[in-house]
Write a protein that holds these residues in place. Structure first.
Motif, PDB file in Angstrom:
ATOM      1  N   VAL A 241       0.538  -1.410   0.113  1.00  0.00           N
ATOM      2  CA  VAL A 241       0.294   0.501   0.264  1.00  0.00           C
ATOM      3  C   VAL A 241       0.759   0.889   0.140  1.00  0.00           C
ATOM      4  CG1 VAL A 241      -1.834  -1.784   0.905  1.00  0.00           C
ATOM      5  CG2 VAL A 241      -0.279   0.258   2.570  1.00  0.00           C
ATOM      6  N   PRO A 242      -0.002   2.339  -0.358  1.00  0.00           N
ATOM      7  CA  PRO A 242       0.660   3.696  -0.165  1.00  0.00           C
ATOM      8  C   PRO A 242       1.545   3.900   1.208  1.00  0.00           C
ATOM      9  CG  PRO A 242      -1.131   4.107  -1.597  1.00  0.00           C
ATOM     10  CD  PRO A 242      -0.884   2.702  -0.896  1.00  0.00           C
ATOM     11  N   ARG A 243       3.265   4.237   1.468  1.00  0.00           N
ATOM     12  CA  ARG A 243       3.915   4.468   2.344  1.00  0.00           C
ATOM     13  C   ARG A 243       2.745   5.276   3.095  1.00  0.00           C
ATOM     14  NH1 ARG A 243       5.384   8.747   5.373  1.00  0.00           N
ATOM     15  NH2 ARG A 243       4.551   9.719   4.093  1.00  0.00           N
ATOM     16  N   ARG A 244       2.236   6.742   3.567  1.00  0.00           N
ATOM     17  CA  ARG A 244       1.382   7.231   4.227  1.00  0.00           C
ATOM     18  C   ARG A 244       0.318   5.897   5.217  1.00  0.00           C
ATOM     19  NH1 ARG A 244       1.349  12.581   5.428  1.00  0.00           N
ATOM     20  NH2 ARG A 244      -0.315  11.822   7.106  1.00  0.00           N
ATOM     21  N   GLN A 245      -0.398   4.616   4.393  1.00  0.00           N
ATOM     22  CA  GLN A 245      -1.154   4.258   4.482  1.00  0.00           C
ATOM     23  C   GLN A 245      -0.293   2.982   5.744  1.00  0.00           C
ATOM     24  OE1 GLN A 245      -2.194   5.563   1.884  1.00  0.00           O
ATOM     25  NE2 GLN A 245      -3.740   6.482   2.262  1.00  0.00           N
ATOM     26  N   PHE A 246       0.755   2.462   4.919  1.00  0.00           N
ATOM     27  CA  PHE A 246       1.584   1.728   5.468  1.00  0.00           C
ATOM     28  C   PHE A 246       2.037   2.372   6.990  1.00  0.00           C
ATOM     29  CE2 PHE A 246       5.848   0.614   7.244  1.00  0.00           C
ATOM     30  CZ  PHE A 246       5.306  -0.736   6.833  1.00  0.00           C
ATOM     31  N   MET A 247       2.133   3.692   7.357  1.00  0.00           N
ATOM     32  CA  MET A 247       2.242   3.858   8.022  1.00  0.00           C
ATOM     33  C   MET A 247       1.464   3.835   9.309  1.00  0.00           C
ATOM     34  SD  MET A 247       6.048   5.058   8.570  1.00  0.00           S
ATOM     35  CE  MET A 247       5.849   5.495  10.251  1.00  0.00           C
ATOM     36  N   GLU A 248       0.179   4.197   9.235  1.00  0.00           N
ATOM     37  CA  GLU A 248      -1.016   4.174   9.453  1.00  0.00           C
ATOM     38  C   GLU A 248      -0.620   2.879  10.830  1.00  0.00           C
ATOM     39  OE1 GLU A 248      -3.204   6.289  10.976  1.00  0.00           O
ATOM     40  OE2 GLU A 248      -1.557   7.179   9.820  1.00  0.00           O
ATOM     41  N   LEU A 249      -0.480   1.533   9.775  1.00  0.00           N
ATOM     42  CA  LEU A 249      -0.833   0.153  10.004  1.00  0.00           C
ATOM     43  C   LEU A 249       0.495  -0.050  11.858  1.00  0.00           C
ATOM     44  CD1 LEU A 249      -0.692  -1.771   6.704  1.00  0.00           C
ATOM     45  CD2 LEU A 249      -2.696  -1.330   8.767  1.00  0.00           C
ATOM     46  N   VAL A 250       1.570   1.114  10.857  1.00  0.00           N
ATOM     47  CA  VAL A 250       2.368   0.697  11.660  1.00  0.00           C
ATOM     48  C   VAL A 250       2.236   1.474  13.028  1.00  0.00           C
ATOM     49  CG1 VAL A 250       5.021   1.684  12.660  1.00  0.00           C
ATOM     50  CG2 VAL A 250       4.496   0.573   9.972  1.00  0.00           C
ATOM     51  N   LYS A 251       1.396   2.527  13.035  1.00  0.00           N
ATOM     52  CA  LYS A 251       0.574   2.898  13.893  1.00  0.00           C
ATOM     53  C   LYS A 251      -0.286   2.083  15.323  1.00  0.00           C
ATOM     54  CE  LYS A 251       0.992   8.273  12.496  1.00  0.00           C
ATOM     55  NZ  LYS A 251       0.540   9.055  12.210  1.00  0.00           N
ATOM     56  N   MET A 252      -0.477   1.552  14.589  1.00  0.00           N
ATOM     57  CA  MET A 252      -1.583   0.536  15.033  1.00  0.00           C
ATOM     58  C   MET A 252      -0.714  -0.767  15.805  1.00  0.00           C
ATOM     59  SD  MET A 252      -4.916  -0.128  11.799  1.00  0.00           S
ATOM     60  CE  MET A 252      -5.010  -1.722  13.138  1.00  0.00           C
ATOM     61  N   TRP A 253       0.447  -1.268  15.860  1.00  0.00           N
ATOM     62  CA  TRP A 253       1.134  -1.695  16.187  1.00  0.00           C
ATOM     63  C   TRP A 253       1.909  -1.096  17.429  1.00  0.00           C
ATOM     64  CZ3 TRP A 253       6.810   0.028  15.826  1.00  0.00           C
ATOM     65  CH2 TRP A 253       7.133  -1.237  17.482  1.00  0.00           C
ATOM     66  N   ALA A 254       2.265   0.028  17.429  1.00  0.00           N
ATOM     67  CA  ALA A 254       2.696   1.028  18.665  1.00  0.00           C
ATOM     68  C   ALA A 254       1.703   1.480  19.429  1.00  0.00           C
ATOM     69  CB  ALA A 254       2.733   2.552  17.716  1.00  0.00           C
ATOM     70  N   ARG A 255       0.108   1.424  19.449  1.00  0.00           N
ATOM     71  CA  ARG A 255      -0.890   1.349  19.804  1.00  0.00           C
ATOM     72  C   ARG A 255      -1.080   0.324  20.169  1.00  0.00           C
ATOM     73  NH1 ARG A 255      -2.955   4.429  15.330  1.00  0.00           N
ATOM     74  NH2 ARG A 255      -2.900   6.298  15.782  1.00  0.00           N
ATOM     75  N   THR A 256      -0.728  -0.938  20.197  1.00  0.00           N
ATOM     76  CA  THR A 256      -1.127  -2.546  20.562  1.00  0.00           C
ATOM     77  C   THR A 256       0.299  -2.454  22.215  1.00  0.00           C
ATOM     78  OG1 THR A 256      -0.113  -3.951  18.685  1.00  0.00           O
ATOM     79  CG2 THR A 256      -2.265  -3.304  18.579  1.00  0.00           C
ATOM     80  N   SER A 257       0.971  -2.201  21.042  1.00  0.00           N
ATOM     81  CA  SER A 257       2.470  -2.360  22.047  1.00  0.00           C
ATOM     82  C   SER A 257       2.230  -1.639  22.821  1.00  0.00           C
ATOM     83  CB  SER A 257       3.690  -2.363  21.334  1.00  0.00           C
ATOM     84  OG  SER A 257       3.893  -2.993  20.537  1.00  0.00           O
ATOM     85  N   VAL A 258       1.866  -1.105  23.007  1.00  0.00           N
ATOM     86  CA  VAL A 258       1.483   0.228  24.328  1.00  0.00           C
ATOM     87  C   VAL A 258       0.624  -0.086  25.295  1.00  0.00           C
ATOM     88  CG1 VAL A 258       0.473   2.308  25.106  1.00  0.00           C
ATOM     89  CG2 VAL A 258       2.563   2.940  23.459  1.00  0.00           C
ATOM     90  N   TRP A 259      -0.793  -0.807  24.776  1.00  0.00           N
ATOM     91  CA  TRP A 259      -1.748  -1.072  25.307  1.00  0.00           C
ATOM     92  C   TRP A 259      -1.339  -2.850  26.190  1.00  0.00           C
ATOM     93  CZ3 TRP A 259      -3.558  -6.088  24.655  1.00  0.00           C
ATOM     94  CH2 TRP A 259      -5.159  -6.668  25.562  1.00  0.00           C
ATOM     95  N   LEU A 260      -0.156  -3.176  25.439  1.00  0.00           N
ATOM     96  CA  LEU A 260       0.071  -4.580  26.395  1.00  0.00           C
ATOM     97  C   LEU A 260       0.724  -4.051  27.703  1.00  0.00           C
ATOM     98  CD1 LEU A 260       1.616  -6.928  23.430  1.00  0.00           C
ATOM     99  CD2 LEU A 260      -0.392  -7.408  24.987  1.00  0.00           C
ATOM    100  N   LEU A 261       2.083  -3.087  27.806  1.00  0.00           N
ATOM    101  CA  LEU A 261       2.389  -2.010  28.399  1.00  0.00           C
ATOM    102  C   LEU A 261       1.524  -2.020  29.667  1.00  0.00           C
ATOM    103  CD1 LEU A 261       5.135   0.150  27.426  1.00  0.00           C
ATOM    104  CD2 LEU A 261       5.214  -1.532  28.494  1.00  0.00           C
ATOM    105  N   ARG A 262       0.444  -1.386  29.498  1.00  0.00           N
ATOM    106  CA  ARG A 262      -0.314  -0.793  30.469  1.00  0.00           C
ATOM    107  C   ARG A 262      -1.594  -2.144  31.404  1.00  0.00           C
ATOM    108  NH1 ARG A 262      -6.032  -0.296  29.966  1.00  0.00           N
ATOM    109  NH2 ARG A 262      -5.667  -0.365  27.885  1.00  0.00           N
ATOM    110  N   VAL A 263      -1.372  -3.318  30.017  1.00  0.00           N
ATOM    111  CA  VAL A 263      -2.718  -4.613  30.753  1.00  0.00           C
ATOM    112  C   VAL A 263      -1.852  -5.621  31.870  1.00  0.00           C
ATOM    113  CG1 VAL A 263      -4.382  -5.877  30.304  1.00  0.00           C
ATOM    114  CG2 VAL A 263      -4.387  -3.748  28.779  1.00  0.00           C
ATOM    115  N   VAL A 264      -0.657  -5.584  30.436  1.00  0.00           N
ATOM    116  CA  VAL A 264       0.464  -7.296  30.483  1.00  0.00           C
ATOM    117  C   VAL A 264       0.905  -6.620  32.385  1.00  0.00           C
ATOM    118  CG1 VAL A 264       2.040  -9.160  29.976  1.00  0.00           C
ATOM    119  CG2 VAL A 264       0.264  -8.327  28.878  1.00  0.00           C
ATOM    120  N   ALA A 265       2.218  -5.767  31.844  1.00  0.00           N
ATOM    121  CA  ALA A 265       3.378  -4.617  32.977  1.00  0.00           C
ATOM    122  C   ALA A 265       2.674  -4.006  33.398  1.00  0.00           C
ATOM    123  CB  ALA A 265       3.959  -4.449  31.572  1.00  0.00           C
TER     124      ALA A 265
END
Length: 255
Positions: free
Chosen positions: A30-54
């Protein structure tokens, strides 16, 4: 419980990272801007795991100080956390990073897709020239160029070790610089297995407008990042029951 919780988080975090590397395979088309939105989704899930698990909350303040469009973002670097937690904060971010990271299968390919700016540390003065040219091209397209001015993770309270690369970029890009302070190293210590529950605080400082002399900027960006980071470290130590920093740490951090 701290060891168990840290083990659970580390397992979940890296499993999530592997999962997203698989998800991003078709995303690379996909175009780079859309790709970056997917990357941000990964970042948000990582922050969520930090809060819920750690049990680690990430609180970001001062977002309103980030100017629209191209900018240089100079952030304190104490842990792996800020390599992903800063992504959702910015509109269209990219990182200055060492070239060797681009060689990692899948991960490096995604860095190339995101148009990150590699730096060849063995290239001497040419490395700055190449880095600046690439960073300027990205900033002129409205992107935020994230750089860790000390070049590597530093333990909380360690004496600052800023490199002149950040001043070189500031002078040549012609965009404002946004300093970012944090206390992440207390909760996600570098090169350690432990993840301490608590509140990571990331604080955006007032943007430094373009046009300052090199030495004036270099001193100012350190002062803003270090002053705020030291204050956040004291707040974090109080939360963790560590007590205030020792006099030697305090004097070193002001070097």
């Amino acid at each position: 419980m701290l060891i168990v919780r840290s083990l659970l988080f580390n397992t979940a975090f890296y499993a999530n990272l592997i999962l997203w590397q698989i998800i991003l395979i078709p995303g690379a088309l996909v175009p780079r801007r859309q790709f970056m939105e997917l990357v941000k989704m990964w970042a948000r899930t990582s922050v969520w795991l930090l809060r819920v698990v750690a049990g680690i909350r990430v609180v970001i303040t001062g977002q309103e100080k980030i100017p629209a469009g191209g900018a240089l973002v100079a952030a304190k670097h104490q842990s792996f956390l800020e390599t992903f937690a800063l992504l959702p904060l910015l509109d269209d971010p990219t990182y200055i990073l060492k070239r060797e990271l681009m060689w990692i299968p899948f991960f490096g390919w995604y860095l190339a897709k995101a148009r990150c700016v590699p730096i060849d540390r063995k290239a001497g003065s040419m490395a700055l020239v190449q880095m600046t040219a690439r960073a300027k091209e990205e900033a002129q397209h409205g992107r935020q160029i994230i750089i860790f001015p000390e070049g590597t993770r530093r333990p909380p309270g360690a004496p600052p070790a800023y490199k002149y690369g950040v001043a070189h970029l500031y002078q040549n890009l012609g965009f404002p610089c946004v300093p970012i302070a944090m206390n992440s190293g207390l909760y996600w210590p570098r090169r350690q297995f432990i993840r301490r529950p608590g509140t990571v605080r990331i604080e955006v400082q007032d943007a430094i407008p373009p046009g300052l002399a090199r030495e004036e900027f270099f001193k100012l960006v350190q002062e803003r990042i270090e002053t705020a980071s030291n204050r956040l470290l004291e707040e974090g130590r109080a939360e963790l029951g560590m007590g205030p920093a020792s006099s030697s740490e305090t004097s070193l951090s002001k070097v």
